[in-house]
Scaffold this active site. Structure first.
Site, short mmCIF file in Angstrom:
data_model
loop_
_atom_site.label_atom_id
_atom_site.label_comp_id
_atom_site.label_asym_id
_atom_site.label_seq_id
_atom_site.Cartn_x
_atom_site.Cartn_y
_atom_site.Cartn_z
N GLY A 10 12.12 3.20 9.29
CA GLY A 10 11.51 2.36 8.10
C GLY A 10 11.64 2.17 6.68
O GLY A 10 11.30 1.81 5.82
N ASN A 121 0.80 1.79 10.95
CA ASN A 121 -1.19 1.24 11.49
C ASN A 121 -0.96 0.70 12.94
O ASN A 121 0.25 0.06 13.49
CB ASN A 121 -1.71 0.85 10.40
CG ASN A 121 -2.63 1.61 9.81
OD1 ASN A 121 -2.79 2.25 10.13
ND2 ASN A 121 -2.47 1.01 8.40
N ASP A 152 -6.57 8.64 1.84
CA ASP A 152 -8.17 8.00 1.90
C ASP A 152 -8.74 9.18 1.20
O ASP A 152 -9.08 9.38 0.71
CB ASP A 152 -8.20 8.47 3.36
CG ASP A 152 -7.73 7.46 4.78
OD1 ASP A 152 -7.91 5.96 4.17
OD2 ASP A 152 -7.53 7.56 5.50
N HIS A 179 -8.63 6.67 10.67
CA HIS A 179 -7.81 6.12 9.09
C HIS A 179 -7.67 3.94 9.65
O HIS A 179 -6.73 3.02 9.42
CB HIS A 179 -6.66 6.33 9.34
CG HIS A 179 -5.51 5.08 8.07
ND1 HIS A 179 -5.66 5.70 6.09
CD2 HIS A 179 -4.80 4.67 8.12
CE1 HIS A 179 -5.37 4.62 5.95
NE2 HIS A 179 -4.74 3.58 6.99
N1 NAI Z 1 -1.57 5.55 7.00
C1 NAI Z 1 -1.31 5.04 5.46
O1 NAI Z 1 -2.69 5.34 5.03
C2 NAI Z 1 -0.64 2.91 5.42
C3 NAI Z 1 -0.72 3.13 6.85
N2 NAI Z 1 0.16 1.74 6.38
C4 NAI Z 1 1.46 0.86 7.22
O2 NAI Z 1 2.44 1.62 7.25
C5 NAI Z 1 3.33 0.58 7.41
C6 NAI Z 1 4.27 -0.11 6.93
O3 NAI Z 1 3.84 -0.90 5.73
P1 NAI Z 1 5.10 -1.42 5.50
O4 NAI Z 1 5.94 -0.39 4.29
O5 NAI Z 1 4.07 -1.81 3.54
O6 NAI Z 1 5.41 -2.94 4.94
P2 NAI Z 1 6.60 -3.74 5.11
O7 NAI Z 1 6.76 -5.35 5.79
O8 NAI Z 1 7.10 -3.79 3.60
O9 NAI Z 1 7.99 -2.50 6.03
C7 NAI Z 1 8.24 -1.88 7.32
C8 NAI Z 1 9.86 -1.38 7.38
O10 NAI Z 1 9.77 -0.82 9.13
C9 NAI Z 1 10.96 -1.68 9.22
N3 NAI Z 1 10.81 -1.66 10.50
C10 NAI Z 1 10.59 -2.56 11.94
N4 NAI Z 1 10.82 -2.39 12.89
C11 NAI Z 1 11.76 -1.72 12.80
C12 NAI Z 1 11.81 -0.52 13.75
N5 NAI Z 1 11.73 -1.12 15.22
N6 NAI Z 1 12.89 0.82 13.70
C13 NAI Z 1 12.43 0.75 12.03
N7 NAI Z 1 12.09 0.10 11.25
C14 NAI Z 1 12.08 -1.31 11.24
C15 NAI Z 1 11.35 -3.11 9.10
O11 NAI Z 1 12.36 -3.51 8.34
C16 NAI Z 1 10.68 -2.36 6.80
O12 NAI Z 1 11.73 -2.26 6.22
C17 NAI Z 1 2.24 -0.57 7.99
O13 NAI Z 1 2.85 -0.81 9.69
C18 NAI Z 1 1.18 -0.46 7.26
O14 NAI Z 1 -0.25 -0.95 8.11
C19 NAI Z 1 0.36 0.93 5.26
C20 NAI Z 1 -0.08 1.46 4.21
C21 NAI Z 1 -0.88 2.31 4.46
O1 OAA Z 2 -4.77 -1.28 4.95
C1 OAA Z 2 -3.73 -1.60 5.57
O2 OAA Z 2 -3.10 -2.26 6.21
C2 OAA Z 2 -3.30 -0.15 4.76
C3 OAA Z 2 -3.49 1.36 4.81
O3 OAA Z 2 -3.78 1.56 5.66
C4 OAA Z 2 -4.47 1.88 3.70
O4 OAA Z 2 -4.57 1.31 2.68
O5 OAA Z 2 -4.82 2.36 3.34
#
Ligand code: NAI
Ligand code: OAA
Length: 315
Positions: A10, A121, A152, A179
């Site tokens: 990703g 997520n 967090d 989370h």
């Molecule tokens: N654990 C945490 O604290 C946090 C988790 N997240 C989660 O992280 C994830 C990504 O967020 P962003 O980067 O903002 O999203 P984004 O949409 O900007 O990037 C996601 C990337 O994943 C790629 N992708 C989609 N399907 C794929 C696959 N099968 N194989 C490989 N790559 C693939 C897309 O092409 C894109 O480049 C979301 O699920 C978000 O909720 C976001 C912030 C905090």
């Molecule tokens: O809030 C969301 O969807 C992304 C996330 O997990 C965070 O920022 O903690």
């Protein structure tokens, strides 16, 4: 010096790009492998011009996933869709569950010993999904699978430091549980350096930390969720995994891992990291009465999210 291969799955996304940039600076990484279903040739070409140690390779689409993963020591997974205003993290399940399932299945095949950090997520469900996939493949080691909850901790450190006039870089607040919303449990009774808050302040800070993801989703107004702070947090977690692999003693991070400490079979606590991933779960530790109530309130939601993830793979 450690010669680690780190794969980012990703890597072209909102988190993936700045995360890859931060990883490119690490002296512990000899090969940074960038995988996505879009745009990896460009991201890899761009990062490859930076004069730091890691060799950068780009891999595009499922037919190049195997080569992206082969020989990886650490795999970070920020692949999947982010929230828009009005959505819960669980609303992402339908799209992200199968993405995580398929990527983790490829890890089992190509780098069965890698430490895997899942960012996608809903983390409360995507870790149980990953564990079931690895069990099916016969490669599951609970010491090597982590839900990345470092953001967090980063947020709690920042908000507590702001409230008390401390240095955010050296303020440490453990965050346990999961989370999402009420499953995020900051331990404001255990801040280092020690601080005290009145009851109303504890309530307000706890809620702000629990809702901080939503705060960013609202501010971005449809353009996604936290990416830059998440990249910072994931890089911090990855560097800790790598320092553990390199044999540094006393590396501790909070992470969402398989756990028998509560009724929820996955639970975030501080864990000691070493050459084989999780060396020791440091447990919940001493909680205030307020924090004990937060844990009680979180368990039913955690159990439901875990069950949903497990059933997605086993049914
Ligand atoms: N654990 C945490 O604290 C946090 C988790 N997240 C989660 O992280 C994830 C990504 O967020 P962003 O980067 O903002 O999203 P984004 O949409 O900007 O990037 C996601 C990337 O994943 C790629 N992708 C989609 N399907 C794929 C696959 N099968 N194989 C490989 N790559 C693939 C897309 O092409 C894109 O480049 C979301 O699920 C978000 O909720 C976001 C912030 C905090
Ligand atoms: O809030 C969301 O969807 C992304 C996330 O997990 C965070 O920022 O903690």
């Amino acid at each position: 010096m450690l010669k680690a291969k780190v794969a980012v799955l990703g890597a072209s996304g909102g988190i993936g790009q700045p995360l890859s940039l931060l990883l490119k600076k690490s002296k512990l990484i000899s090969h940074l492998s960038l995988y996505d279903v879009a745009n990896t040739p460009g991201v890899a070409a761009d990062l490859s011009h930076i004069n730091s140690r890691a060799k950068v390779t780009g891999h595009l689409g499922p037919e190049q996933l195997g080569e992206a993963l082969q020989g990886s020591d650490v795999v970070l997974i920020p692949a999947g869709v982010p929230r828009k205003p009005g959505m819960t993290r669980d609303d992402l399940f339908n799209t992200n569950a199968s993405i995580v399932r398929d990527l983790v299945a490829a890890c089992a095949q190509n780098c069965p010993k890698a430490l895997i950090g899942v960012i996608s997520n809903p983390v409360n469900s995507t870790i149980p999904i990953a564990a079931e996939v690895l069990k099916k493949a016969g490669t599951y080691d609970p010491a090597r699978l982590f839900g990345v909850t470092t953001l967090d901790v980063v947020r709690a450190n920042t908000f507590v430091a702001e409230a008390k006039g401390l240095d955010p870089a050296t303020t440490d607040v453990p965050v346990i549980g999961g989370h999402a919303g009420i499953t995020i449990i900051p331990l404001l009774s255990r801040v280092n350096p020690s601080v005290s808050f009145d009851k109303d302040h504890i309530d307000a800070l706890t809620k702000r930390i629990q809702d901080a993801g939503t705060e960013v989703v609202k501010a971005k107004a449809g353009a996604g969720s936290a990416t830059l702070s998440m990249a910072f947090a994931a890089a911090r977690f990855a560097f800790s995994l790598l320092e553990g692999l390199a044999g540094k003693p006393d590396v501790v991070e909070c992470a969402y891992v398989q756990s028998d400490l509560t009724e929820a079979s996955y639970f975030a606590t501080p864990v000691h990291l070493g050459k084989n991933g999780l060396v020791k779960n440091l447990g919940l530790g001493k909680l205030s009465a307020y924090e004990e109530d937060l844990v009680k309130a979180a368990i039913p939601e955690l159990k439901a999210s875990i069950k949903k993830g497990q059933e997605f793979v086993t049914k």
